[in-house]
Write an enzyme that holds these catalytic residues in place. Structure first.
Site, PDB file in Angstrom:
ATOM      1  N   CYS A  17       0.826  -1.211   0.000  1.00 38.17           N
ATOM      2  CA  CYS A  17       0.000   0.000   0.000  1.00 38.17           C
ATOM      3  C   CYS A  17       0.865   1.267   0.000  1.00 38.17           C
ATOM      4  O   CYS A  17       1.417   1.611  -1.036  1.00 38.17           O
ATOM      5  CB  CYS A  17      -0.992  -0.009   1.162  1.00 38.17           C
ATOM      6  SG  CYS A  17      -2.290   1.249   0.963  1.00 38.17           S
TER       7      CYS A  17
ATOM      8  N   HIS B  54      -3.548  -5.504   0.048  1.00 37.42           N
ATOM      9  CA  HIS B  54      -3.180  -5.740   1.443  1.00 37.42           C
ATOM     10  C   HIS B  54      -3.093  -7.228   1.787  1.00 37.42           C
ATOM     11  O   HIS B  54      -3.994  -7.787   2.424  1.00 37.42           O
ATOM     12  CB  HIS B  54      -4.199  -5.060   2.366  1.00 37.42           C
ATOM     13  CG  HIS B  54      -4.088  -3.573   2.391  1.00 37.42           C
ATOM     14  ND1 HIS B  54      -3.241  -2.909   3.249  1.00 37.42           N
ATOM     15  CD2 HIS B  54      -4.685  -2.622   1.630  1.00 37.42           C
ATOM     16  CE1 HIS B  54      -3.334  -1.610   3.039  1.00 37.42           C
ATOM     17  NE2 HIS B  54      -4.209  -1.407   2.057  1.00 37.42           N
TER      18      HIS B  54
ATOM     19  N   GLU C  14      -1.439  -8.482   4.069  1.00 33.82           N
ATOM     20  CA  GLU C  14      -1.396  -8.666   5.527  1.00 33.82           C
ATOM     21  C   GLU C  14      -2.782  -8.931   6.110  1.00 33.82           C
ATOM     22  O   GLU C  14      -2.894  -9.494   7.211  1.00 33.82           O
ATOM     23  CB  GLU C  14      -0.758  -7.448   6.208  1.00 33.82           C
ATOM     24  CG  GLU C  14      -1.648  -6.240   6.410  1.00 33.82           C
ATOM     25  CD  GLU C  14      -1.771  -5.358   5.164  1.00 33.82           C
ATOM     26  OE1 GLU C  14      -2.285  -4.227   5.296  1.00 33.82           O
ATOM     27  OE2 GLU C  14      -1.357  -5.790   4.075  1.00 33.82           O
TER      28      GLU C  14
END
Length: 242
Positions: free
Chosen positions: A108, A211, A213
């Site tokens: 990001c 993303h 994560e």
């Protein structure tokens, strides 16, 4: 058996004067076989150099908007909250990583910062500067995909995922506008934004706009990206030890 150490750039809450961290960054690295260590927010290049020397790879996380001053533009009212301390710190860490060809993964803000640092530009605010029907700022849960990206054939990302398209989550309002010299785009969004890039002249410098994560446990492709990054850091570690 020794595992590669990954330096993780800190998230900063300016209002609360505190560092913080999303667990997915750390857990994604742990599950991929690395040891994540969060850096302090400091401009001290001697400290950062010593810390960087102890790391086999670096994760550039999401968070604050990248200052337009880095890419030579005026800060517009639509630009979000900035963190000059973080910009300066990440410049120093990225210089250390590139100088020694150590693996980097940007997520990001990480893709945006990499592009700006290398001479590209950013959209300061997608809704006003690049209006689109593609959803780039989703609501929770953040592990669900909201749009597809087209993966460029012949790129390492295509070789890793073995597919032409993948569905991704998305939570950002800035993005790459002009791609920096020295970066290769590996994936595009449905509305033409660069969603994944790499530096071909480095062994592993990748960055994605989505993303992983949040999604590495529910999305196989996100897990593969973390593993590719940590495996690259492991190879670097073995080369340094050897």
């Amino acid at each position: 058996m020794r595992k590669p150490v990954i330096g993780v750039m800190p998230l900063m809450d300016v209002e609360r004067e505190s560092y913080w961290m999303l667990p997915g960054y750390m857990e994604g690295i742990l599950e991929a076989g690395g040891i994540p260590v969060m850096f302090p927010l400091t401009p001290d290049r001697a400290v950062l150099g010593q810390l960087a020397e102890s790391c086999d790879g670096f994760l550039f996380t999401g968070g604050h908007d990248v200052s337009p001053e880095i890419y030579g533009e005026e800060i517009l009212p639509v630009c979000g909250e900035l963190c000059p301390q973080r910009d300066e710190m990440e410049k120093a860490v990225l210089q250390e990583a590139l100088r020694d060809d150590r693996p980097v993964l940007g997520i990001c803000r990480g893709i945006q910062f990499l592009n700006a640092f290398l001479g590209g530009t950013l959209y300061q605010d997608l809704p006003s500067q690049h209006p689109s029907e593609t959803g780039h700022h989703q609501s929770p849960p953040y592990d669900r995909p909201v749009h597809d990206v087209k993966i460029e054939k012949g790129t390492p990302l295509h070789a890793l995922l073995e597919k032409d398209r993948t569905a991704v989550n998305s939570y950002h309002h800035q993005a790459i506008r002009e791609t920096a010299p020295g970066l290769e785009v590996m994936a595009y969004s449905e509305d033409g934004l660069a969603e994944a890039v790499r530096m071909p002249d480095q062994s592993f410098v990748w960055a994605v706009q989505w993303h992983p994560e949040f999604s590495f446990r529910t999305d196989e492709d996100s897990g593969k990206i973390f593993r590719a990054f940590v495996e690259a850091a492991e190879r670097k570690m073995e080369g340094r030890v050897g």
